[in-house]
Design a protein around this motif. Sequence first.
Motif, PDB file in Angstrom:
ATOM      1  N   LEU A 226      -0.199  50.131  -2.699  1.00 20.76           N
ATOM      2  CA  LEU A 226      -0.101  49.044  -3.670  1.00 20.76           C
ATOM      3  C   LEU A 226       0.361  49.569  -5.023  1.00 20.76           C
ATOM      4  N   SER A 227      -0.207  50.725  -5.398  1.00 19.91           N
ATOM      5  CA  SER A 227       0.208  51.316  -6.674  1.00 19.91           C
ATOM      6  C   SER A 227       1.687  51.695  -6.633  1.00 19.91           C
ATOM      7  N   GLN A 228       2.077  52.301  -5.482  1.00 25.21           N
ATOM      8  CA  GLN A 228       3.487  52.671  -5.353  1.00 25.21           C
ATOM      9  C   GLN A 228       4.383  51.441  -5.385  1.00 25.21           C
ATOM     10  N   LYS A 229       3.936  50.378  -4.666  1.00 25.28           N
ATOM     11  CA  LYS A 229       4.737  49.154  -4.676  1.00 25.28           C
ATOM     12  C   LYS A 229       4.821  48.565  -6.078  1.00 25.28           C
ATOM     13  N   MET A 230       3.655  48.563  -6.751  1.00 20.12           N
ATOM     14  CA  MET A 230       3.650  48.006  -8.101  1.00 20.12           C
ATOM     15  C   MET A 230       4.527  48.847  -9.030  1.00 20.12           C
ATOM     16  N   GLU A 231       4.427  50.181  -8.878  1.00 26.30           N
ATOM     17  CA  GLU A 231       5.278  51.038  -9.704  1.00 26.30           C
ATOM     18  C   GLU A 231       6.751  50.803  -9.388  1.00 26.30           C
ATOM     19  N   THR A 232       7.030  50.731  -8.061  1.00 28.36           N
ATOM     20  CA  THR A 232       8.426  50.485  -7.665  1.00 28.36           C
ATOM     21  C   THR A 232       8.911  49.137  -8.173  1.00 28.36           C
ATOM     22  N   TYR A 233       8.004  48.134  -8.017  1.00 27.08           N
ATOM     23  CA  TYR A 233       8.397  46.808  -8.494  1.00 27.08           C
ATOM     24  C   TYR A 233       8.591  46.805 -10.006  1.00 27.08           C
ATOM     25  N   GLU A 234       7.692  47.532 -10.687  1.00 22.24           N
ATOM     26  CA  GLU A 234       7.813  47.588 -12.148  1.00 22.24           C
ATOM     27  C   GLU A 234       9.118  48.266 -12.550  1.00 22.24           C
ATOM     28  N   GLU A 235       9.439  49.351 -11.814  1.00 24.11           N
ATOM     29  CA  GLU A 235      10.704  50.025 -12.107  1.00 24.11           C
ATOM     30  C   GLU A 235      11.885  49.100 -11.830  1.00 24.11           C
ATOM     31  N   ASN A 236      11.802  48.406 -10.661  1.00 24.82           N
ATOM     32  CA  ASN A 236      12.894  47.480 -10.345  1.00 24.82           C
ATOM     33  C   ASN A 236      13.001  46.364 -11.381  1.00 24.82           C
ATOM     34  N   ARG A 237      11.822  45.882 -11.798  1.00 23.67           N
ATOM     35  CA  ARG A 237      11.847  44.812 -12.795  1.00 23.67           C
ATOM     36  C   ARG A 237      12.437  45.317 -14.113  1.00 23.67           C
ATOM     37  N   GLN A 238      12.018  46.544 -14.490  1.00 24.58           N
ATOM     38  CA  GLN A 238      12.572  47.109 -15.723  1.00 24.58           C
ATOM     39  C   GLN A 238      14.086  47.289 -15.605  1.00 24.58           C
ATOM     40  N   ASN A 239      14.479  47.775 -14.410  1.00 24.72           N
ATOM     41  CA  ASN A 239      15.926  47.955 -14.214  1.00 24.72           C
ATOM     42  C   ASN A 239      16.655  46.616 -14.244  1.00 24.72           C
ATOM     43  N   GLN A 240      16.015  45.600 -13.570  1.00 27.03           N
ATOM     44  CA  GLN A 240      16.644  44.282 -13.582  1.00 27.03           C
ATOM     45  C   GLN A 240      16.720  43.714 -14.996  1.00 27.03           C
ATOM     46  N   LEU A 241      15.604  43.897 -15.736  1.00 23.95           N
ATOM     47  CA  LEU A 241      15.613  43.412 -17.118  1.00 23.95           C
ATOM     48  C   LEU A 241      16.680  44.127 -17.947  1.00 23.95           C
ATOM     49  N   LYS A 242      16.747  45.454 -17.730  1.00 24.98           N
ATOM     50  CA  LYS A 242      17.765  46.203 -18.467  1.00 24.98           C
ATOM     51  C   LYS A 242      19.167  45.727 -18.096  1.00 24.98           C
ATOM     52  N   GLY A 243      19.349  45.501 -16.758  1.00 21.74           N
ATOM     53  CA  GLY A 243      20.660  45.037 -16.321  1.00 21.74           C
ATOM     54  C   GLY A 243      20.997  43.676 -16.891  1.00 21.74           C
ATOM     55  N   MET A 244      19.986  42.773 -16.860  1.00 25.79           N
ATOM     56  CA  MET A 244      20.229  41.434 -17.395  1.00 25.79           C
ATOM     57  C   MET A 244      20.455  41.476 -18.897  1.00 25.79           C
ATOM     58  N   LEU A 245      19.662  42.333 -19.578  1.00 23.36           N
ATOM     59  CA  LEU A 245      19.874  42.460 -21.025  1.00 23.36           C
ATOM     60  C   LEU A 245      21.258  43.034 -21.320  1.00 23.36           C
ATOM     61  N   ALA A 246      21.663  43.991 -20.473  1.00 24.46           N
ATOM     62  CA  ALA A 246      23.004  44.562 -20.680  1.00 24.46           C
ATOM     63  C   ALA A 246      24.073  43.496 -20.472  1.00 24.46           C
ATOM     64  N   LYS A 247      23.862  42.664 -19.395  1.00 21.56           N
ATOM     65  CA  LYS A 247      24.823  41.598 -19.153  1.00 21.56           C
ATOM     66  C   LYS A 247      24.831  40.593 -20.298  1.00 21.56           C
TER      67      LYS A 247
ATOM     68  N   GLN B  36      23.988  41.243 -23.313  1.00 19.54           N
ATOM     69  CA  GLN B  36      24.623  41.895 -24.463  1.00 19.54           C
ATOM     70  C   GLN B  36      26.138  41.876 -24.315  1.00 19.54           C
ATOM     71  N   GLU B  37      26.585  42.150 -23.076  1.00 18.48           N
ATOM     72  CA  GLU B  37      28.029  42.093 -22.840  1.00 18.48           C
ATOM     73  C   GLU B  37      28.566  40.689 -23.083  1.00 18.48           C
ATOM     74  N   HIS B  38      27.754  39.702 -22.605  1.00 12.99           N
ATOM     75  CA  HIS B  38      28.190  38.326 -22.795  1.00 12.99           C
ATOM     76  C   HIS B  38      28.236  37.965 -24.284  1.00 12.99           C
ATOM     77  N   ALA B  39      27.205  38.427 -25.007  1.00 15.80           N
ATOM     78  CA  ALA B  39      27.194  38.159 -26.453  1.00 15.80           C
ATOM     79  C   ALA B  39      28.360  38.855 -27.141  1.00 15.80           C
ATOM     80  N   ASN B  40      28.625  40.093 -26.722  1.00  9.75           N
ATOM     81  CA  ASN B  40      29.764  40.809 -27.300  1.00  9.75           C
ATOM     82  C   ASN B  40      31.066  40.080 -26.989  1.00  9.75           C
ATOM     83  N   HIS B  41      31.131  39.561 -25.754  1.00  8.61           N
ATOM     84  CA  HIS B  41      32.338  38.829 -25.374  1.00  8.61           C
ATOM     85  C   HIS B  41      32.503  37.582 -26.234  1.00  8.61           C
TER      86      HIS B  41
END
Length: 245
Positions: free
Chosen positions: A150-171, A173-178
């Motif tokens: 469960l801890s590993q899943k939560m950590e993995t999910y947290e990492e995935n969520r952080q990555n997804q958030l970073k990706g969405m924020l990057a998108k 940001q790209e959209h705002a820059n555009h």
Amino acid sequence: MSTENQKAKQGGISFDVILKPASVESPKAPVQLSPRDVKKRELSQEQLENKLKKAEERRSLIEQERMEQLAKERQKAIEVVTKAQSENEQFSKKTQEKLRRSMEIRRENRETQIRALQERLREHSLKVQEIQKAGEEMVKEFEAKTEMKLSQKMETYEENRQNQLKGMLAKLQEHANHINEVCQASENRGPSTDDLQEQLVQKMENALKNREEQLRNLQERLAEHENRIKEVQRKKLISESETEK
């Protein structure tokens, strides 16, 4: 009796019967006993007394023999009863001895069975304790593995969520820059026509809609993930409570 004057009649014959008159017989004279007859009678009396005496002696002898026979039979009956009582006592003693021995054997067998049963119960109790201990260890190991997973899943999910958030924020940001680039390009071009302004406004609205849609999707996925975490925690609490019972 005589018959006279036989007469014939139609259909039969008739007779005249004449009866003889009754006659009276003279009584017999008493018999006179002679002296010789009296002497014979006296001798017969003595003989009768002798016979009676001998008969009495014979009767006494028979009675004595009968009493002796009865005494012998009584003695024999006493001996038979005594022998029967002795045999009955011996049989009773043998029966009591057999019964006592049988009860001792039964008691010994029962004690042996009880000891064997107690030994089996002890072995069963030890096995139950071993199985219970092994089960508790398995439960603890399973809980540890579950918590780790469960801890590993939560950590993995947290990492995935952080990555997804970073990706969405990057998108975003790209959209705002555009959008900024489009705005700057429109400003650099100077006054534009109505069609160009309309296109720019439409692009900006579409960009805002896409951004809002992405934010809603992200919020829904985060809510689903939180619900899953709560469900896993609830099942874990139920499993722990059942294990304690």
